[in-house]
Design an enzyme around this catalytic site. Structure first.
Site, PDB file in Angstrom:
ATOM      1  N   TYR A 114       0.853  -1.191   0.000  1.00  0.00           N
ATOM      2  CA  TYR A 114       0.000   0.000   0.000  1.00  0.00           C
ATOM      3  C   TYR A 114       0.881   1.231   0.000  1.00  0.00           C
ATOM      4  O   TYR A 114       1.789   1.357   0.833  1.00  0.00           O
ATOM      5  CB  TYR A 114      -0.892   0.002   1.247  1.00  0.00           C
ATOM      6  CG  TYR A 114      -1.850   1.179   1.317  1.00  0.00           C
ATOM      7  CD1 TYR A 114      -2.867   1.331   0.380  1.00  0.00           C
ATOM      8  CD2 TYR A 114      -1.741   2.134   2.331  1.00  0.00           C
ATOM      9  CE1 TYR A 114      -3.751   2.405   0.455  1.00  0.00           C
ATOM     10  CE2 TYR A 114      -2.626   3.209   2.414  1.00  0.00           C
ATOM     11  CZ  TYR A 114      -3.626   3.342   1.471  1.00  0.00           C
ATOM     12  OH  TYR A 114      -4.506   4.398   1.558  1.00  0.00           O
ATOM     13  N   ASP A 116       9.082   3.013   0.090  1.00  0.00           N
ATOM     14  CA  ASP A 116       8.009   3.626   0.868  1.00  0.00           C
ATOM     15  C   ASP A 116       8.243   3.248   2.330  1.00  0.00           C
ATOM     16  O   ASP A 116       7.936   2.142   2.762  1.00  0.00           O
ATOM     17  CB  ASP A 116       6.654   3.107   0.370  1.00  0.00           C
ATOM     18  CG  ASP A 116       5.491   3.686   1.178  1.00  0.00           C
ATOM     19  OD1 ASP A 116       5.742   4.311   2.223  1.00  0.00           O
ATOM     20  OD2 ASP A 116       4.339   3.481   0.754  1.00  0.00           O
ATOM     21  N   LYS A 165       3.589   9.148   8.827  1.00  0.00           N
ATOM     22  CA  LYS A 165       3.311   8.619  10.157  1.00  0.00           C
ATOM     23  C   LYS A 165       4.238   9.231  11.231  1.00  0.00           C
ATOM     24  O   LYS A 165       4.002  10.352  11.620  1.00  0.00           O
ATOM     25  CB  LYS A 165       3.302   7.093  10.108  1.00  0.00           C
ATOM     26  CG  LYS A 165       2.186   6.648   9.128  1.00  0.00           C
ATOM     27  CD  LYS A 165       1.750   5.228   9.144  1.00  0.00           C
ATOM     28  CE  LYS A 165       0.432   5.107   8.385  1.00  0.00           C
ATOM     29  NZ  LYS A 165       0.446   4.352   7.143  1.00  0.00           N
TER      30      LYS A 165
HETATM   31  C1  LIG Z   1      -0.185   4.747   5.709  1.00  0.00           C
HETATM   32  C2  LIG Z   1       0.643   4.466   4.514  1.00  0.00           C
HETATM   33  C3  LIG Z   1       0.616   5.290   3.375  1.00  0.00           C
HETATM   34  C4  LIG Z   1      -0.379   6.403   3.210  1.00  0.00           C
HETATM   35  O1  LIG Z   1      -0.235   7.397   4.141  1.00  0.00           O
HETATM   36  P1  LIG Z   1      -1.508   8.317   4.500  1.00  0.00           P
HETATM   37  O2  LIG Z   1      -0.938   9.390   5.361  1.00  0.00           O
HETATM   38  O3  LIG Z   1      -2.490   7.422   5.183  1.00  0.00           O
HETATM   39  O4  LIG Z   1      -2.038   8.842   3.196  1.00  0.00           O
HETATM   40  C5  LIG Z   1       1.520   5.045   2.369  1.00  0.00           C
HETATM   41  N1  LIG Z   1       2.390   4.028   2.446  1.00  0.00           N
HETATM   42  C6  LIG Z   1       2.425   3.201   3.510  1.00  0.00           C
HETATM   43  C7  LIG Z   1       3.444   2.100   3.545  1.00  0.00           C
HETATM   44  C8  LIG Z   1       1.544   3.375   4.562  1.00  0.00           C
HETATM   45  O5  LIG Z   1       1.537   2.515   5.577  1.00  0.00           O
END
Ligand SMILES: *Cc1c(COP(=O)(O)O)cnc(C)c1O
Length: 424
Positions: A142, A235, A263
């Site tokens: 994701y 990511d 985060k």
């Molecule tokens: C949470 C998350 C996102 C998206 O971040 P948001 O602030 O929720 O848009 C992207 N990549 C990873 C790996 C994530 O866990």
């Protein structure tokens, strides 16, 4: 009627599904959402006064626990000076410096307000830098919900069993090639067939549950990206500042071209970033001509919260977090074994997933094949015993630095009861 029931009924009239982000609805474990009144340390309290040990921790940002004194005081101090200017500030420079100091592959940073925004923007940069359209991502990974990344995306999607999403045009998903995680042959085949702008990966995926890279897989990614002429994007929205001071790239010793952060970097307020080498980052407007902007980007409160959080994350903090996560994983495994319930527990510093399966999944297909029903029943049983674990197997637990030995022992006590309840 409890206060939660009443709020949920009202929420469902004005918010789709009663929530502002799908996994909060707790549908995958077959119950109604918790409505939260407050949180402190490792404890979260709902509007009916029920307290839980929190292992969701806002899905990752709260690595210091909730309402950390230093972070709260820093934010309070910042609010006195105004909450947003839409103009440069000292604190955003300090946070960018702190990030670059921790992560050697990062020379420059562009702040955004969410990980999703960082993901869509970093792809634009990669496409501009290479003059190519296609990207490669992994099944179950994701990277936020922007159109071209919302393909086989894990987490909320896996849980809701929506393949991609209606509303994503074939045009925007046609340039995305999806490959199974940890599948060397599929990766090499895709890289032989296509010219990619970027290969994008969570270096230690946590959105299909925690499914670490097989030995040598990240090295292969680096190699294939170079041979292909593609950029490698890590990511690290979850893993950044959680598994180590310099993120998973530090642990793995594999260097990406560009990195997404989020985060923890916002310390519990909305902030995220994409970052990397100077010559790439200087393509971004106004240094270069790749356009990307944001009214609240680099918001001073969020930058302050992020800086205060990073400031407390030294090597000592990571060794404590690693040890506690290890104890939690071992304790859960022992509790399951005692109750005769078959599980596989996968953990990294500050991250953990419990799969109801005899062996740990190495890709998304295997993660989907675990016993999701027993997992759901176990999560409900844990909630009844005062422990709030992520209400989906396709997520990770996020223990924080305030989940100390006593808290872990209370958690294991609840887990023993929950395993007995589902084992019967
Ligand atoms: C949470 C998350 C996102 C998206 O971040 P948001 O602030 O929720 O848009 C992207 N990549 C990873 C790996 C994530 O866990």
């Amino acid at each position: 009627m409890t206060r939660s029931d009443e709020l949920y009924a009202r929420a469902c009239k004005v918010l789709p599904g009663g929530v502002n982000s799908p996994v909060r609805a707790m549908r995958s474990i077959g119950r109604d959402p918790l409505f939260i009144a407050k949180a402190h340390g490792c404890e979260i309290v709902d509007v009916d006064g029920a307290a839980y040990i929190d292992y969701v921790c806002s899905w990752g940002p709260m690595i210091l626990g909730h309402a950390d004194r230093d972070v709260v005081e820093a934010i309070e101090g910042a609010t006195e000076l105004g909450t947003s200017y839409g103009a440069p500030t000292e604190v955003e420079v300090q946070l960018a410096e702190a990030i670059a100091d921790r992560v050697p592959s990062i020379e420059m940073v562009r702040m955004t307000s969410s990980g999703t925004e960082a993901g869509m923007s970093v792809l634009r940069l990669a496409r501009a830098a290479t003059g190519r359209d296609k990207i490669l991502k992994f099944a179950g990974a994701y990277h936020g919900h922007s159109d071209s990344l919302l393909v086989d995306a894990g987490s909320g999607l896996a849980t809701l069993a929506v393949p991609g999403s209606p509303g994503v045009t074939t045009g925007s998903s046609k340039d995305t090639i999806v490959v199974p995680w940890n599948d060397r042959d599929a990766l090499i085949a895709a890289c032989t067939e296509h010219e990619f702008a970027a290969l994008i990966a969570e270096p230690c995926p946590a959105n299909m549950g925690l499914v670490p890279p097989a030995d040598g897989f990240l090295e292969l990614l680096r190699e294939q990206a170079d041979a292909n002429g593609a950029l490698l994007i890590f990511d690290e929205v979850i893993s950044g500042f959680r598994v180590a001071r310099g993120g998973y790239q530090q642990l793995a010793g594999v260097t990406p071209d560009l990195t997404m952060l989020g985060k923890i970097v916002g310390g519990g307020l909305p902030a995220a970033a994409y970052a990397g080498r100077r010559e790439l980052m200087e393509m971004i407007s106004p240094a270069g001509d790749v356009y990307q902007a944001g009214t609240l980007s680099g918001n001073p409160l969020a930058m302050t919260a992020g800086l205060a959080t990073l400031g407390k994350l030294d090597d000592q903090a990571y060794s404590v977090l690693a040890l506690r996560t290890h104890d939690l994983a071992n304790g859960l495994a022992a509790a399951a074994a005692d109750a005769g319930v078959e599980v596989s527990i996968v953990s990294e510093c500050g991250l953990l997933t419990i799969f109801f399966a005899s062996s740990a999944p190495t890709d998304y297909e295997a993660a989907k094949a675990c016993d999701l029903e027993t997992h759901a029943a176990w999560c409900r049983a844990l909630l009844e015993r005062g422990v709030y674990a992520p209400p989906s197997q396709f997520e990770a637990w996020f223990p924080s630095l305030v989940h100390d030995d006593a808290v872990i022992e209370r958690t294991l006590e609840a887990a023993r009861g929950a395993f007995e309840a589902v084992g019967r």
